[in-house]
Design a protein around this motif. Sequence first.
Motif, PDB file in Angstrom:
ATOM      1  N   SER A 150       0.689  -1.009  -0.094  1.00  0.00           N
ATOM      2  CA  SER A 150      -0.062  -0.052   0.157  1.00  0.00           C
ATOM      3  C   SER A 150       1.177   1.294  -0.111  1.00  0.00           C
ATOM      4  CB  SER A 150      -0.864   0.164   1.350  1.00  0.00           C
ATOM      5  OG  SER A 150      -0.315  -0.026   2.326  1.00  0.00           O
ATOM      6  N   TYR A 151       2.007   1.233   0.614  1.00  0.00           N
ATOM      7  CA  TYR A 151       2.968   2.431   0.755  1.00  0.00           C
ATOM      8  C   TYR A 151       4.006   2.100  -0.439  1.00  0.00           C
ATOM      9  CZ  TYR A 151       0.589   3.919   4.731  1.00  0.00           C
ATOM     10  OH  TYR A 151      -0.381   4.356   5.708  1.00  0.00           O
ATOM     11  N   SER A 152       3.941   1.316  -1.157  1.00  0.00           N
ATOM     12  CA  SER A 152       5.117   1.531  -2.520  1.00  0.00           C
ATOM     13  C   SER A 152       4.524   1.623  -3.616  1.00  0.00           C
ATOM     14  CB  SER A 152       5.436  -0.309  -2.509  1.00  0.00           C
ATOM     15  OG  SER A 152       6.341  -0.791  -1.468  1.00  0.00           O
ATOM     16  N   LYS A 153       4.786   2.728  -4.159  1.00  0.00           N
ATOM     17  CA  LYS A 153       4.368   3.473  -5.463  1.00  0.00           C
ATOM     18  C   LYS A 153       5.426   3.805  -6.200  1.00  0.00           C
ATOM     19  CE  LYS A 153       0.101   3.040  -3.893  1.00  0.00           C
ATOM     20  NZ  LYS A 153      -0.872   1.809  -4.298  1.00  0.00           N
ATOM     21  N   ALA A 154       5.243   3.711  -7.483  1.00  0.00           N
ATOM     22  CA  ALA A 154       6.391   4.309  -8.527  1.00  0.00           C
ATOM     23  C   ALA A 154       6.473   5.778  -8.273  1.00  0.00           C
ATOM     24  CB  ALA A 154       5.977   3.959 -10.008  1.00  0.00           C
ATOM     25  N   GLU A 172       7.319   9.218  -9.322  1.00  0.00           N
ATOM     26  CA  GLU A 172       6.984  10.074 -10.693  1.00  0.00           C
ATOM     27  C   GLU A 172       8.381  10.908 -11.141  1.00  0.00           C
ATOM     28  OE1 GLU A 172       4.515   9.956 -12.592  1.00  0.00           O
ATOM     29  OE2 GLU A 172       3.388   8.634 -11.410  1.00  0.00           O
ATOM     30  N   THR A 178       7.341  -7.091  -4.514  1.00  0.00           N
ATOM     31  CA  THR A 178       6.673  -5.624  -4.277  1.00  0.00           C
ATOM     32  C   THR A 178       7.792  -4.460  -4.515  1.00  0.00           C
ATOM     33  OG1 THR A 178       5.493  -6.433  -2.515  1.00  0.00           O
ATOM     34  CG2 THR A 178       5.414  -4.082  -2.512  1.00  0.00           C
ATOM     35  N   ARG A 179       8.719  -4.704  -4.173  1.00  0.00           N
ATOM     36  CA  ARG A 179       9.672  -3.468  -4.366  1.00  0.00           C
ATOM     37  C   ARG A 179      10.431  -3.362  -5.879  1.00  0.00           C
ATOM     38  NH1 ARG A 179       8.687   0.792  -2.532  1.00  0.00           N
ATOM     39  NH2 ARG A 179      10.867   1.527  -3.026  1.00  0.00           N
ATOM     40  N   VAL A 237       8.149  -2.055  -8.283  1.00  0.00           N
ATOM     41  CA  VAL A 237       8.000  -0.683  -8.209  1.00  0.00           C
ATOM     42  C   VAL A 237       9.329   0.201  -8.692  1.00  0.00           C
ATOM     43  CG1 VAL A 237       8.161   1.333  -6.460  1.00  0.00           C
ATOM     44  CG2 VAL A 237       6.363  -0.642  -5.957  1.00  0.00           C
ATOM     45  N   GLU A 260       9.171  -0.053 -12.622  1.00  0.00           N
ATOM     46  CA  GLU A 260       8.036   0.956 -12.957  1.00  0.00           C
ATOM     47  C   GLU A 260       8.451   2.160 -12.874  1.00  0.00           C
ATOM     48  OE1 GLU A 260       4.464   1.879 -14.793  1.00  0.00           O
ATOM     49  OE2 GLU A 260       5.635   0.091 -14.573  1.00  0.00           O
ATOM     50  N   SER A 261       9.076   2.689 -11.878  1.00  0.00           N
ATOM     51  CA  SER A 261       9.683   4.195 -11.571  1.00  0.00           C
ATOM     52  C   SER A 261      10.713   4.612 -12.990  1.00  0.00           C
ATOM     53  CB  SER A 261      10.615   4.260 -10.345  1.00  0.00           C
ATOM     54  OG  SER A 261       9.623   4.182  -9.399  1.00  0.00           O
TER      55      SER A 261
END
Length: 638
Positions: free
Chosen positions: A152-156, A158, A233-234, A237, A240-241
């Motif tokens: 939930s706190y692992s986002k690509a 920007e 998970t990581r 991310v 994707e980043s």
Amino acid sequence: MAVDSRMDLLSERALLMRASLQKSQTITDNVVSILGSFDSRLSALETAMRPTQIRTHAIRKAHENIDRTLKAAEVILSQFDLLRQAETKVLKGPHEDLESYLDAIAQLRKIIRYFMSNKSFKSSDGVLNHANSLLAKAQSKLEEEFKQLLASYSKAVEPDRLFDGLPNSLRPSSDGDGGGKPHGGHHNDDAETAAYTLPILIPLRVLPLLHDLAQQMVQAGHQQQLLQIYRETRSFVLEESLRKLGVEKLSKEDVQRMQWEVLEAKIGNWIHFMRIAVKLLFAGERQVCDQIFRGFDSLSDQCFAEVTVSSVSMLLSFGDAIARSKRSPEKLFVLLDMYEIMRELHTEIETIFKGKACLEIRDSATGLTKRLAQTAQETFGDFEEAVEKDATKTAVLDGTVHPLTSYVINYVKFLFDYQTTLKQLFLEFGNGDDSNSQLASVTMRIMQALQNNLDGKSKQYKDPALTHLFLMNNIHYMVRSVRRSEAKDLLGDDWVQRHRRIVQQHANQYKRVAWTKILQCSSAQGLTSSGGGSLEGGNSSGVSRGLLKERFKMFNMQFDELHQRQSQWTVPDTELRESLRLAVAEVLLPAYRSFLKRFGPLVESGKNPQKYIKYTAEDLERLLGELFEGKSMNEPRR
């Protein structure tokens, strides 16, 4: 008499002693008899009291056993109470109150240890099974909580957030250029020391929770599950980043198929991406990893290696494709740029990708750096050979600076922007000579290779005058460029002066070849009267008017041809062009003025003088000012 008395006295005393001993023995026998009687009575008393003693001891032991049993029961009952409390917390799950949930797990472990050490309790197996089942369920929920919390706190990240972490000099320009990317470290001397601000990849308040969850999973022996969750998970991310940033996974074949302009732009982007990836993304990920797995260094290293390996490979594979692609001179500078960025990032890569688990990643980065250096060094060597053997058919019809000359000189000048990098290459691949002298030697060889090629290209001209003009223009361009660049310090004044003399030699040769013939037309030599007399002194009375007219006509024709042709030739350097015009005028104009002054009146006194005297000295001076302007060049004369 006295003797007998003493004997009697001794006998008497002996009798007394015997009587005394007999009396003592009697007393002793009586005491023994009494004591024997006492022993018998005591033995009988002890026999009589023994049943009472046994009953008293049994009662005391029974009370002690009852106390112990009651205390053990209390402990067991308290363990059951703790088990019920832990079960209630486990069934609620960790989401609402993680700290209480972790306390419940710790309590379960204590309960299990207690019953493991008290197997005599007849229900211990059942309790143990229940406690172990609860612990397994709790661990499962912990894993799920760790997975959900991390996801939930692992986002690509920007691109804009990453750009915000860069120093101002490296940020994208405001005109929308996605690069903001310098072509290598030499354009940004402060790139290595500039301040970078790491992005917050996971909120700081969440990291302690993730650490506690990870710690519980490790203690439960669930390292592999933990590693798998974190990696899946990581790593996604991170990739994707990078994709959002613009990183592409390109093969060697993809690179080979690209147009150079497209490839060059992608290399510039790659340099920028490498900086962002190492200094921001990977450094940030390392920080997160170390905080979540604090206290478990080897696990932290392994997780970080597995999370980043795919992203690192995606970046390095492009660099490797460039390093292994077909060599060409224009690739040298981008190879040097790429080599520079890898050297710039070397220390950080070694620090961020520390530990045995990251060894392969470190080796991959070092391997790419070495391949880039090797390819750059080979490309540099190829360039010298390519210059000498250049066989381009590009014709410079007007004798101006050849594209090869400007290309090579710009190439050499550009090389000096990379002096530090080139010297590093020479140190790695050289033979131990001073790097400055190696750079000077290579530069001189390139210049000589250019001269050799220009000598060959000059032979394409049918007109020898244009041959010398071409060589004069090109060598002058070399000298002027060197004098205005750092190459002057490297090549030295001797090189400059020697080549300035070569320029002057070609200028002199041009004048001689181009203008000698027309100068003969303005000479009095050969002008004779019809009777064969020759013109002597200042006397023109014996001049053949017919020969004089022919001489003027020949001069006009040759000058027209020279003017027409040489006004199409080019001397691009203003100072050199004016100097050459002046040199021609200084030779031609005085001779023409003298010829016109002496013989002009003879022609002017005849019919149609304008037919023969076409130019005044002023006309010639004006027309000479039009030479070397490169006007409307026709097809080359061969």
